[in-house]
Design an enzyme around this catalytic site. Sequence first.
Site, mmCIF file in Angstrom:
data_model
loop_
_atom_site.group_PDB
_atom_site.id
_atom_site.type_symbol
_atom_site.label_atom_id
_atom_site.label_comp_id
_atom_site.label_asym_id
_atom_site.label_seq_id
_atom_site.Cartn_x
_atom_site.Cartn_y
_atom_site.Cartn_z
ATOM 1 N N GLU A 1 34.090 50.327 25.463
ATOM 2 C CA GLU A 1 32.956 50.360 25.921
ATOM 3 C C GLU A 1 31.769 50.205 25.067
ATOM 4 O O GLU A 1 30.944 49.126 25.348
ATOM 5 C CB GLU A 1 32.605 51.949 26.492
ATOM 6 C CG GLU A 1 33.128 52.034 27.900
ATOM 7 C CD GLU A 1 34.642 52.679 27.835
ATOM 8 O OE1 GLU A 1 35.367 52.474 26.719
ATOM 9 O OE2 GLU A 1 35.239 53.182 28.898
HETATM 10 N N1 COA Z 1 36.304 43.888 35.196
HETATM 11 C C1 COA Z 1 36.480 42.854 35.631
HETATM 12 N N2 COA Z 1 37.333 41.631 35.681
HETATM 13 C C2 COA Z 1 38.029 41.782 34.837
HETATM 14 C C3 COA Z 1 38.164 42.929 34.014
HETATM 15 C C4 COA Z 1 37.373 44.046 34.112
HETATM 16 N N3 COA Z 1 37.306 44.876 33.513
HETATM 17 N N4 COA Z 1 39.245 42.845 33.180
HETATM 18 C C5 COA Z 1 39.702 41.446 33.304
HETATM 19 N N5 COA Z 1 38.914 41.047 34.512
HETATM 20 C C6 COA Z 1 39.140 39.710 35.232
HETATM 21 C C7 COA Z 1 38.778 38.406 33.861
HETATM 22 O O1 COA Z 1 37.391 38.287 33.888
HETATM 23 C C8 COA Z 1 39.556 37.262 34.579
HETATM 24 O O2 COA Z 1 38.945 36.747 35.488
HETATM 25 P P1 COA Z 1 39.194 35.269 35.881
HETATM 26 O O3 COA Z 1 40.388 34.891 36.242
HETATM 27 O O4 COA Z 1 37.825 35.024 37.188
HETATM 28 O O5 COA Z 1 38.692 34.421 34.733
HETATM 29 C C9 COA Z 1 41.026 38.025 35.014
HETATM 30 O O6 COA Z 1 40.624 39.314 35.055
HETATM 31 C C10 COA Z 1 42.102 38.089 34.325
HETATM 32 O O7 COA Z 1 41.624 38.691 32.792
HETATM 33 P P2 COA Z 1 42.061 37.724 31.625
HETATM 34 O O8 COA Z 1 41.431 38.134 30.351
HETATM 35 O O9 COA Z 1 42.264 36.113 31.747
HETATM 36 O O10 COA Z 1 43.917 38.442 31.676
HETATM 37 P P3 COA Z 1 44.863 38.606 30.290
HETATM 38 O O11 COA Z 1 46.033 39.109 30.996
HETATM 39 O O12 COA Z 1 44.611 37.554 29.392
HETATM 40 O O13 COA Z 1 44.060 39.974 29.828
HETATM 41 C C11 COA Z 1 43.126 42.267 29.770
HETATM 42 C C12 COA Z 1 43.822 41.100 30.244
HETATM 43 C C13 COA Z 1 42.660 43.201 30.593
HETATM 44 C C14 COA Z 1 43.713 42.360 28.249
HETATM 45 C C15 COA Z 1 41.528 41.441 29.467
HETATM 46 O O14 COA Z 1 41.077 40.949 30.732
HETATM 47 C C16 COA Z 1 40.426 42.312 28.986
HETATM 48 O O15 COA Z 1 40.451 42.585 27.808
HETATM 49 N N6 COA Z 1 39.644 42.922 29.862
HETATM 50 C C17 COA Z 1 38.392 43.610 29.399
HETATM 51 C C18 COA Z 1 38.676 45.023 29.580
HETATM 52 C C19 COA Z 1 37.763 45.981 29.105
HETATM 53 O O16 COA Z 1 37.198 45.794 28.105
HETATM 54 N N7 COA Z 1 37.500 46.983 29.951
HETATM 55 C C20 COA Z 1 36.425 47.796 29.652
HETATM 56 C C21 COA Z 1 35.814 48.347 31.011
HETATM 57 S S1 COA Z 1 34.648 49.631 30.804
#
Ligand code: COA
Length: 260
Positions: free
Chosen positions: A136
């Site tokens: 966060e």
């Molecule tokens: N909210 C909204 N969308 C999200 C998301 C979130 N928390 N986490 C991932 N997504 C979306 C991405 O934007 C992407 O969308 P797109 O296909 O339109 O580009 C899709 O999900 C896939 O994500 P991607 O990063 O390409 O997948 P990955 O398998 O390589 O990695 C994660 C997965 C979860 C490791 C990575 O998406 C990530 O680090 N997400 C952020 C998580 C975060 O910080 N959450 C805290 C929220 S308080």
Amino acid sequence: MNLERLQLEIDGPVTRLWLNRPEVRNAFDGLMVTELRKTLFDLGTVDAVRVIVLGGRGPAFCAGGDLQWMKAAVHFNREENLREAQALADLFFTVYNSPKPIVARVQGAALGGGAGLVAACDVPVAALGTQFGFTEVRLGIIPAVISPYVVGKIGESAARELFLTGERFEAVRAAEIGLVRAAVPPEDLDAAVAGRVQELLQAGPRAIAEAKALIREVAWKRVEDVQRYTVERISDLRVSAEGQEGMRAFLEKRKPSWVP
Ligand code: COA
């Protein structure tokens, strides 16, 4: 309830609840929060449900709050903003407070609120290679509503480091700090979850609910302040139908009635 964001599988005494929004790695928006909270609450009232397994469809358990949804809060007035945040807080409390034991099946990633969900569950088991993180602060926000559950599990020392850096860490570290109970090779994850479920099915259903309440009541309190409560609980439970059956079964060298 018609579920758009979740899948429910009933397998005898075990209910599997899947977060089912894999295209955004099961990030939760308002609809998922509502569905998850209501479903978990309802499952808590059903006697036939003995264990709940919470998992995530697709490559990740849960990427936390949907950042599109969180960002849109800028259009809310203060009341609406508070109401949405309260709904989120209620979800974590519903997980934590469920009378049913909840096993989390964690793979891929559990970040932000996803790691908070893990913390609120009773018996989280993770696949090696899963990335965890309280990311966060890197987004300019804080792990607020999940913090009581996370600090309760990992303690203040690890929370200070991980909440402040927002760094990602692996399943082995998550097990070391007590965020998950076990980290196993991905191919062994389902067997490890099944093993935990089998152990939980040996326990009396009322006893499990009472044991969860007991932990909530005594955690972080002075012994003197909770001793009367503990005395009353054991007095009630040892004369309860379940307590009597469990002790009788042991003495008669048979399984208690609740073991499938
Ligand atoms: N909210 C909204 N969308 C999200 C998301 C979130 N928390 N986490 C991932 N997504 C979306 C991405 O934007 C992407 O969308 P797109 O296909 O339109 O580009 C899709 O999900 C896939 O994500 P991607 O990063 O390409 O997948 P990955 O398998 O390589 O990695 C994660 C997965 C979860 C490791 C990575 O998406 C990530 O680090 N997400 C952020 C998580 C975060 O910080 N959450 C805290 C929220 S308080």
